[in-house]
Design an enzyme around this catalytic site. Sequence first.
Site, PDB file in Angstrom:
ATOM      1  N   ASP A  18       0.838  -1.206   0.000  1.00  0.00           N
ATOM      2  CA  ASP A  18       0.000   0.000   0.000  1.00  0.00           C
ATOM      3  C   ASP A  18       0.871   1.254   0.000  1.00  0.00           C
ATOM      4  O   ASP A  18       1.974   1.256   0.557  1.00  0.00           O
ATOM      5  CB  ASP A  18      -0.901  -0.023   1.248  1.00  0.00           C
ATOM      6  CG  ASP A  18      -2.057   0.947   1.131  1.00  0.00           C
ATOM      7  OD1 ASP A  18      -2.314   1.464   0.025  1.00  0.00           O
ATOM      8  OD2 ASP A  18      -2.709   1.199   2.162  1.00  0.00           O
ATOM      9  N   ASN A  50     -10.513  -3.067  -5.565  1.00  0.00           N
ATOM     10  CA  ASN A  50      -9.748  -2.082  -6.370  1.00  0.00           C
ATOM     11  C   ASN A  50     -10.318  -1.930  -7.772  1.00  0.00           C
ATOM     12  O   ASN A  50     -10.068  -0.941  -8.455  1.00  0.00           O
ATOM     13  CB  ASN A  50      -8.274  -2.492  -6.523  1.00  0.00           C
ATOM     14  CG  ASN A  50      -7.456  -2.383  -5.261  1.00  0.00           C
ATOM     15  OD1 ASN A  50      -6.487  -3.126  -5.084  1.00  0.00           O
ATOM     16  ND2 ASN A  50      -7.819  -1.473  -4.375  1.00  0.00           N
TER      17      ASN A  50
HETATM   18  C1  FPP Z   1      -2.125   0.287  -3.224  1.00  0.00           C
HETATM   19  O1  FPP Z   1      -1.595   1.598  -3.235  1.00  0.00           O
HETATM   20  C2  FPP Z   1      -1.582  -0.409  -4.346  1.00  0.00           C
HETATM   21  C3  FPP Z   1      -2.328  -0.951  -5.331  1.00  0.00           C
HETATM   22  C4  FPP Z   1      -3.797  -0.921  -5.376  1.00  0.00           C
HETATM   23  C5  FPP Z   1      -1.673  -1.591  -6.470  1.00  0.00           C
HETATM   24  C6  FPP Z   1      -0.439  -2.325  -6.094  1.00  0.00           C
HETATM   25  C7  FPP Z   1       0.142  -2.774  -7.329  1.00  0.00           C
HETATM   26  C8  FPP Z   1       1.443  -2.848  -7.585  1.00  0.00           C
HETATM   27  C9  FPP Z   1       2.528  -2.540  -6.625  1.00  0.00           C
HETATM   28  C10 FPP Z   1       1.814  -3.281  -8.914  1.00  0.00           C
HETATM   29  C11 FPP Z   1       1.738  -4.770  -9.030  1.00  0.00           C
HETATM   30  C12 FPP Z   1       2.182  -5.095 -10.351  1.00  0.00           C
HETATM   31  C13 FPP Z   1       2.465  -6.313 -10.822  1.00  0.00           C
HETATM   32  C14 FPP Z   1       3.085  -6.400 -12.131  1.00  0.00           C
HETATM   33  C15 FPP Z   1       2.164  -7.545 -10.131  1.00  0.00           C
HETATM   34  P1  FPP Z   1      -2.567   2.807  -3.468  1.00  0.00           P
HETATM   35  O2  FPP Z   1      -2.506   3.181  -4.890  1.00  0.00           O
HETATM   36  O3  FPP Z   1      -3.920   2.488  -2.935  1.00  0.00           O
HETATM   37  O4  FPP Z   1      -1.835   3.881  -2.627  1.00  0.00           O
HETATM   38  P2  FPP Z   1      -2.516   5.006  -1.748  1.00  0.00           P
HETATM   39  O5  FPP Z   1      -3.184   4.299  -0.596  1.00  0.00           O
HETATM   40  O6  FPP Z   1      -1.331   5.799  -1.306  1.00  0.00           O
HETATM   41  O7  FPP Z   1      -3.436   5.763  -2.618  1.00  0.00           O
END
Ligand code: FPP
Length: 233
Positions: A15, A63
């Site tokens: 996250d 998501n």
């Molecule tokens: C949460 O951070 C993260 C996600 C919803 C996506 C996580 C995905 C990756 C790290 C990429 C994975 C890729 C592969 C190729 C497997 P957020 O965007 O919700 O962060 P925030 O809480 O700060 O808004």
Amino acid sequence: MKDIRLPVHIGFIMDGNGRWARRRMRPRAFGHKAGVQNMIKVCNYAFELGVRIVTVYALSTENLSRPQEELDELFDLFRNYFGKKKGKLLEMDVKLNVLGDVSVLPADVQQCIAEITEDTRHCTAGLLNICINYGSRQEIVRAVNAAVATGRFVDESSFKDFLSTGSLPDPDLIIRTGGEMRLSNFLLYQAAYSELYFTDRMWPEFSRRDLEKAIENFSARDRRYGNVRGDKA
Ligand code: FPP
């Protein structure tokens, strides 16, 4: 990392990509891109340390309600990763598995996933599970229905086989970055006795040293599984 008890299976709730990007006045996609790069680095390091199974939460079922533009950017990252990382996984002898319902992904990404899964299926040094459109409640309900359909009673051990993690050992340690302290529908059944580790670090900046600290913290814990003496006694 001397005299450390290593977890066999680590789960990561990655996250904080969006906030990490916003602090740099960059779009969320920039954060996700950095997030993938860090996922590769951290997973490789975990395998190098001797961890056998790593399960990362890349996209939850919830998501999928994010704006289509962000989803498309994530799908591009999946396309790139699953299309290009087979060589490295084979070199590290790491098998890749995807948990969740990938039917929502573009057809070419599904095809890349099918290929990389097939081509790494003989690898034995490590297992990387990537959760995509994964939700643990949905997984449990599906497992219950599948068990009921057999017409036989299940016990804890036979029920596990209906879950997407099958006979894999449960995660010993679940690490969540980004400052929130919850599981967010990740491996709820499997996490019954997992040690939970929360850090304020945003996922793109979670470093090798941070991983070592989390493992050291895990190693110092007394896992009693409801008993009075733990494995440190
Ligand atoms: C949460 O951070 C993260 C996600 C919803 C996506 C996580 C995905 C990756 C790290 C990429 C994975 C890729 C592969 C190729 C497997 P957020 O965007 O919700 O962060 P925030 O809480 O700060 O808004």
